[in-house]
Design an enzyme around this catalytic site. Structure first.
Site, PDB file in Angstrom:
ATOM      1  N   ASP A   1       0.721  -1.228  -0.011  1.00  0.00           N
ATOM      2  CA  ASP A   1      -0.003   0.091   0.061  1.00  0.00           C
ATOM      3  C   ASP A   1       0.987   1.373   0.152  1.00  0.00           C
ATOM      4  O   ASP A   1       0.554   2.206   0.343  1.00  0.00           O
ATOM      5  CB  ASP A   1      -1.095   0.122   1.237  1.00  0.00           C
ATOM      6  CG  ASP A   1      -1.930  -1.138   1.197  1.00  0.00           C
ATOM      7  OD1 ASP A   1      -2.215  -1.493  -0.109  1.00  0.00           O
ATOM      8  OD2 ASP A   1      -2.340  -1.692   2.183  1.00  0.00           O
TER       9      ASP A   1
ATOM     10  N   LYS B   1       1.974   2.148  -5.017  1.00  0.00           N
ATOM     11  CA  LYS B   1       2.421   1.530  -6.316  1.00  0.00           C
ATOM     12  C   LYS B   1       1.573   1.909  -7.574  1.00  0.00           C
ATOM     13  O   LYS B   1       1.706   2.106  -8.561  1.00  0.00           O
ATOM     14  CB  LYS B   1       2.583  -0.118  -6.087  1.00  0.00           C
ATOM     15  CG  LYS B   1       3.515  -0.389  -5.311  1.00  0.00           C
ATOM     16  CD  LYS B   1       3.576  -2.043  -4.902  1.00  0.00           C
ATOM     17  CE  LYS B   1       2.479  -2.678  -4.438  1.00  0.00           C
ATOM     18  NZ  LYS B   1       2.012  -2.107  -2.817  1.00  0.00           N
TER      19      LYS B   1
ATOM     20  N   GLY C   1      -4.461  -4.389  -3.786  1.00  0.00           N
ATOM     21  CA  GLY C   1      -5.393  -3.291  -3.987  1.00  0.00           C
ATOM     22  C   GLY C   1      -4.772  -2.241  -4.343  1.00  0.00           C
ATOM     23  O   GLY C   1      -3.912  -1.599  -3.562  1.00  0.00           O
ATOM     24  N   HIS C   2      -4.713  -1.858  -5.763  1.00  0.00           N
ATOM     25  CA  HIS C   2      -3.823  -0.743  -6.236  1.00  0.00           C
ATOM     26  C   HIS C   2      -4.989   0.390  -6.705  1.00  0.00           C
ATOM     27  O   HIS C   2      -5.754   0.243  -7.629  1.00  0.00           O
ATOM     28  CB  HIS C   2      -2.937  -1.128  -7.443  1.00  0.00           C
ATOM     29  CG  HIS C   2      -2.075  -2.343  -6.962  1.00  0.00           C
ATOM     30  ND1 HIS C   2      -1.303  -3.030  -7.766  1.00  0.00           N
ATOM     31  CD2 HIS C   2      -1.639  -2.729  -5.750  1.00  0.00           C
ATOM     32  CE1 HIS C   2      -0.640  -3.918  -7.291  1.00  0.00           C
ATOM     33  NE2 HIS C   2      -0.712  -3.531  -5.985  1.00  0.00           N
TER      34      HIS C   2
ATOM     35  N   GLN D   1       1.942  -6.072  -2.984  1.00  0.00           N
ATOM     36  CA  GLN D   1       2.293  -6.155  -1.714  1.00  0.00           C
ATOM     37  C   GLN D   1       3.925  -5.256  -1.646  1.00  0.00           C
ATOM     38  O   GLN D   1       3.900  -4.327  -2.140  1.00  0.00           O
ATOM     39  CB  GLN D   1       2.523  -7.824  -1.315  1.00  0.00           C
ATOM     40  CG  GLN D   1       1.454  -8.403  -1.157  1.00  0.00           C
ATOM     41  CD  GLN D   1       0.574  -9.073  -2.498  1.00  0.00           C
ATOM     42  OE1 GLN D   1       1.430  -9.641  -3.249  1.00  0.00           O
ATOM     43  NE2 GLN D   1      -0.472  -8.545  -2.664  1.00  0.00           N
TER      44      GLN D   1
HETATM   45  P1  GDP Z   1      -0.661   0.280  -3.640  1.00  0.00           P
HETATM   46  O1  GDP Z   1      -1.390  -1.019  -3.098  1.00  0.00           O
HETATM   47  O2  GDP Z   1       0.581   0.384  -3.285  1.00  0.00           O
HETATM   48  O3  GDP Z   1      -0.991   0.568  -5.030  1.00  0.00           O
HETATM   49  O4  GDP Z   1      -1.416   1.488  -2.639  1.00  0.00           O
HETATM   50  P2  GDP Z   1      -2.910   1.469  -2.321  1.00  0.00           P
HETATM   51  O5  GDP Z   1      -3.665   1.915  -3.405  1.00  0.00           O
HETATM   52  O6  GDP Z   1      -3.498   0.109  -1.513  1.00  0.00           O
HETATM   53  O7  GDP Z   1      -2.908   2.705  -1.088  1.00  0.00           O
HETATM   54  C1  GDP Z   1      -2.246   4.095  -1.361  1.00  0.00           C
HETATM   55  C2  GDP Z   1      -3.430   5.001  -1.017  1.00  0.00           C
HETATM   56  O8  GDP Z   1      -2.996   6.146  -0.917  1.00  0.00           O
HETATM   57  C3  GDP Z   1      -4.576   4.849  -2.158  1.00  0.00           C
HETATM   58  O9  GDP Z   1      -5.720   5.443  -1.560  1.00  0.00           O
HETATM   59  C4  GDP Z   1      -3.881   6.220  -3.123  1.00  0.00           C
HETATM   60  O10 GDP Z   1      -5.268   6.860  -3.738  1.00  0.00           O
HETATM   61  C5  GDP Z   1      -3.253   7.145  -1.976  1.00  0.00           C
HETATM   62  N1  GDP Z   1      -2.244   7.916  -2.325  1.00  0.00           N
HETATM   63  C6  GDP Z   1      -1.041   7.534  -3.086  1.00  0.00           C
HETATM   64  N2  GDP Z   1      -0.139   8.518  -3.249  1.00  0.00           N
HETATM   65  C7  GDP Z   1      -0.609   9.518  -2.405  1.00  0.00           C
HETATM   66  C8  GDP Z   1      -0.026  10.644  -2.082  1.00  0.00           C
HETATM   67  O11 GDP Z   1       0.891  11.345  -2.393  1.00  0.00           O
HETATM   68  N3  GDP Z   1      -0.843  11.505  -1.083  1.00  0.00           N
HETATM   69  C9  GDP Z   1      -1.956  10.923  -0.636  1.00  0.00           C
HETATM   70  N4  GDP Z   1      -2.690  11.827  -0.099  1.00  0.00           N
HETATM   71  N5  GDP Z   1      -2.537   9.772  -1.058  1.00  0.00           N
HETATM   72  C10 GDP Z   1      -2.020   9.131  -1.894  1.00  0.00           C
HETATM   73  P1  IMO Z   2      -0.959  -4.268  -2.188  1.00  0.00           P
HETATM   74  O1  IMO Z   2      -0.470  -4.926  -3.515  1.00  0.00           O
HETATM   75  C1  IMO Z   2      -1.004  -4.442   2.099  1.00  0.00           C
HETATM   76  C2  IMO Z   2      -0.987  -8.693   3.938  1.00  0.00           C
HETATM   77  C3  IMO Z   2      -2.210  -9.152   4.525  1.00  0.00           C
HETATM   78  C4  IMO Z   2      -1.720  -9.990   5.654  1.00  0.00           C
HETATM   79  C5  IMO Z   2      -0.662 -10.674   4.726  1.00  0.00           C
HETATM   80  C6  IMO Z   2      -0.895 -12.035   4.278  1.00  0.00           C
HETATM   81  O2  IMO Z   2      -2.229  -3.556  -2.277  1.00  0.00           O
HETATM   82  O3  IMO Z   2       0.159  -3.701  -1.550  1.00  0.00           O
HETATM   83  P2  IMO Z   2      -2.502 -12.816   2.052  1.00  0.00           P
HETATM   84  O4  IMO Z   2      -3.950 -12.541   1.786  1.00  0.00           O
HETATM   85  O5  IMO Z   2      -1.602 -12.350   1.056  1.00  0.00           O
HETATM   86  O6  IMO Z   2      -2.179 -14.265   2.575  1.00  0.00           O
HETATM   87  O7  IMO Z   2      -2.122 -11.933   3.527  1.00  0.00           O
HETATM   88  O8  IMO Z   2      -0.346  -9.875   3.954  1.00  0.00           O
HETATM   89  N1  IMO Z   2      -1.221  -8.327   2.527  1.00  0.00           N
HETATM   90  C7  IMO Z   2      -1.092  -6.857   2.121  1.00  0.00           C
HETATM   91  N2  IMO Z   2      -1.093  -5.759   2.897  1.00  0.00           N
HETATM   92  N3  IMO Z   2      -1.096  -4.506   0.732  1.00  0.00           N
HETATM   93  C8  IMO Z   2      -1.095  -5.749   0.050  1.00  0.00           C
HETATM   94  O9  IMO Z   2      -1.223  -5.690  -1.239  1.00  0.00           O
HETATM   95  C9  IMO Z   2      -1.355  -6.866   0.782  1.00  0.00           C
HETATM   96  N4  IMO Z   2      -1.620  -8.341   0.343  1.00  0.00           N
HETATM   97  C10 IMO Z   2      -1.468  -8.834   1.389  1.00  0.00           C
HETATM   98  O10 IMO Z   2      -2.885  -7.967   5.226  1.00  0.00           O
HETATM   99  O11 IMO Z   2      -1.215  -9.346   6.765  1.00  0.00           O
HETATM  100 MG    MG Z   3      -2.910  -1.713  -1.773  1.00  0.00          MG
END
Ligand code: GDP
Ligand code: IMO
Ligand code: MG
Length: 405
Positions: free
Chosen positions: A14, A17, A41-42, A222
């Protein structure tokens, strides 16, 4: 010569990416996922509209970019079908530009049941998507692979064997209901259209693209601290989330990865259980969670929040041979009076360096020199400490809220 880049997370996932992959996608021929599954979840935000992707590579919003899912990904056909339908309804076309490896190990409904019932006891806090059990079957050489959907008799034989085994686990060990094998075969065959349209030899495709000098982007899911080998085991996911996973998960040698962009938030978060040395439980934690909207993009769970750990970050840079660092969510720190970063550990406790906060807005800034001076100092300190240049800084969730240095 075209350059291929890898974008991966350096923390517990998270890191942002999705946003960065989307922002860099317009320059590339294809975006390729190499590990994980729909546990990811991207999030991408363009013109005020937010899209959350779980399986589809984050290049899909650019209509001319190819998207590829490599053999290292564990594939839920149900999740894929749902995601494609949703995106198609939003006007996004998958035609002739979306490719899925015939070697992907499939996630079956019984994997999900096993994952959920086990997690009640083992308390890893998984996403409950069947990821661990699906990788287990892959390593044990009994997985159903995407290509098997094309051969009904083979599929039947393999499912009968595998799901009988799953049912024994579920019934005898966990006291749960068994899955109906015939129903499962029917369900899998109901996704035959996905096989017909998207199942292919993705390694062959990559070979052609590399030979034709097409620039590629490899998208990690991840993060490094969730890596099965290098993360906070056993509180990890079941794949190699680190740079080595690109080669095994796509079937392409490491020399084809030219640039390795590691992503870190300006602070730290974690979803699920496991160690988190710099975790906060005070008002600062609340402020990070609120300002950063720290809720999981897949499960909606609140993310645990804390300060940035530079010792762990430095190690993650080594693990992945990171060439460029991207620091995200800087704007989330805008209102803090003081900001801490971990620079050492003593007796298993973090040692912090304390910075004055900048207490002014960095939101949406696109030019480094326009950032508050104290934010610039924070970034420069991190850069010196980790001995890696911070070449991208994200100042908001939208595609254009990005500084490139
Ligand atoms: P990922 O799994 O690495 O793709 O990240 P996620 O999408 O799960 O979580 C990142 C969250 O931060 C999302 O809600 C993005 O919209 C938000 N986000 C990404 N970059 C920024 C930033 O520079 N500032 C803020 N405020 N939010 C951001
Ligand atoms: P993105 O790509 C954050 C965490 C779960 C749990 C552990 C194992 O959005 O960064 P799993 O279901 O993979 O066997 O769970 O890994 N986890 C993540 N945490 N971002 C993710 O993906 C994750 N994918 C798995 O919360 O602790
Ligand atoms: Mg994510």
């Amino acid at each position: 010569m075209a350059l291929n880049s890898l974008i991966l997370g350096l923390q517990w996932g998270d890191e942002g990416k999705g946003k960065i992959v989307d922002a860099l996608s317009k320059e590339v021929h294809a975006v390729c996922r190499f590990q994980g599954g729909h546990n990811a979840g991207h999030t991408i935000k363009v013109n005020g509209h937010q899209t959350v992707l779980h399986l589809t590579p984050s290049g899909i919003l650019h209509p001319n970019v190819n998207c590829l899912i490599g053999n290292g990904v564990v594939l839920s056909l149900e999740a894929l079908d749902k995601e494609i339908k949703g995106l198609e309804e939003a006007g996004i076309s998958f035609d002739k530009r979306f490719f899925v490896s015939s070697s992907c190990a499939l996630i079956l409904p019984s994997h999900i049941s096993i994952d959920k019932v086990r997690d009640k006891k083992e308390s890893i806090g998984t996403t409950g998507r069947g990821i661990g059990p699906a990788y287990e079957d892959k390593i044990a050489r009994r997985a159903i692979r995407f290509g098997d959907i094309g051969n009904e008799q083979l599929l039947r034989d393999k499912i009968e064997l595998l799901v009988s085994y799953h049912n024994r686990l579920l019934v005898e060990l966990y006291n749960e209901d068994p899955h109906n094998i015939e129903d499962m075969i029917k369900e899998l065959l109901s996704y035959k259209h996905l096989y017909d349209k998207y199942c292919t030899d993705t390694q062959d495709l990559l070979y052609k693209w590399v030979k034709a000098d097409k620039p590629l982007l490899f998208e990690g899911a991840q993060g490094t601290l969730l890596d099965i080998d290098h993360g906070t085991y056993p509180f990890v996911t079941s794949s190699n989330t680190t740079a080595g996973g690109v080669s095994t998960g796509l079937g392409l040698g490491p020399k084809y990865i030219d640039k390795i962009i590691g992503i870190s938030k300006a602070y730290a978060t974690r979803v699920g259980e496991g160690p988190f040395l710099t975790e906060l439980f005070d008002d600062n934690a609340k402020m990070l969670a609120e300002r950063g909207r720290e809720f999981g993009a897949t499960t909606g769970r609140p993310r645990r929040c804390g300060w940035l750990d530079l010792v762990a970050l430095k190690k993650a840079i080594f693990t992945n041979s990171v060439t460029d660092l991207c620091l995200t969510k800087l704007d989330v720190m805008d209102e803090f009076k003081s900001i801490e970063v971990c620079v050492d550990y003593k007796d298993n406790a973090p040692v912090f360096k304390i910075f004055d906060g900048w207490e002014s807005s960095s939101e949406g800034v696109t030019d480094f020199s326009k950032l508050p001076i104290k934010a610039q100092e924070y970034i420069n300190f991190i850069e010196d400490f980790i001995e890696c240049s911070i070449s991208i800084i994200s100042t908001g969730p939208s595609r254009d809220q990005t500084i490139t240095r």
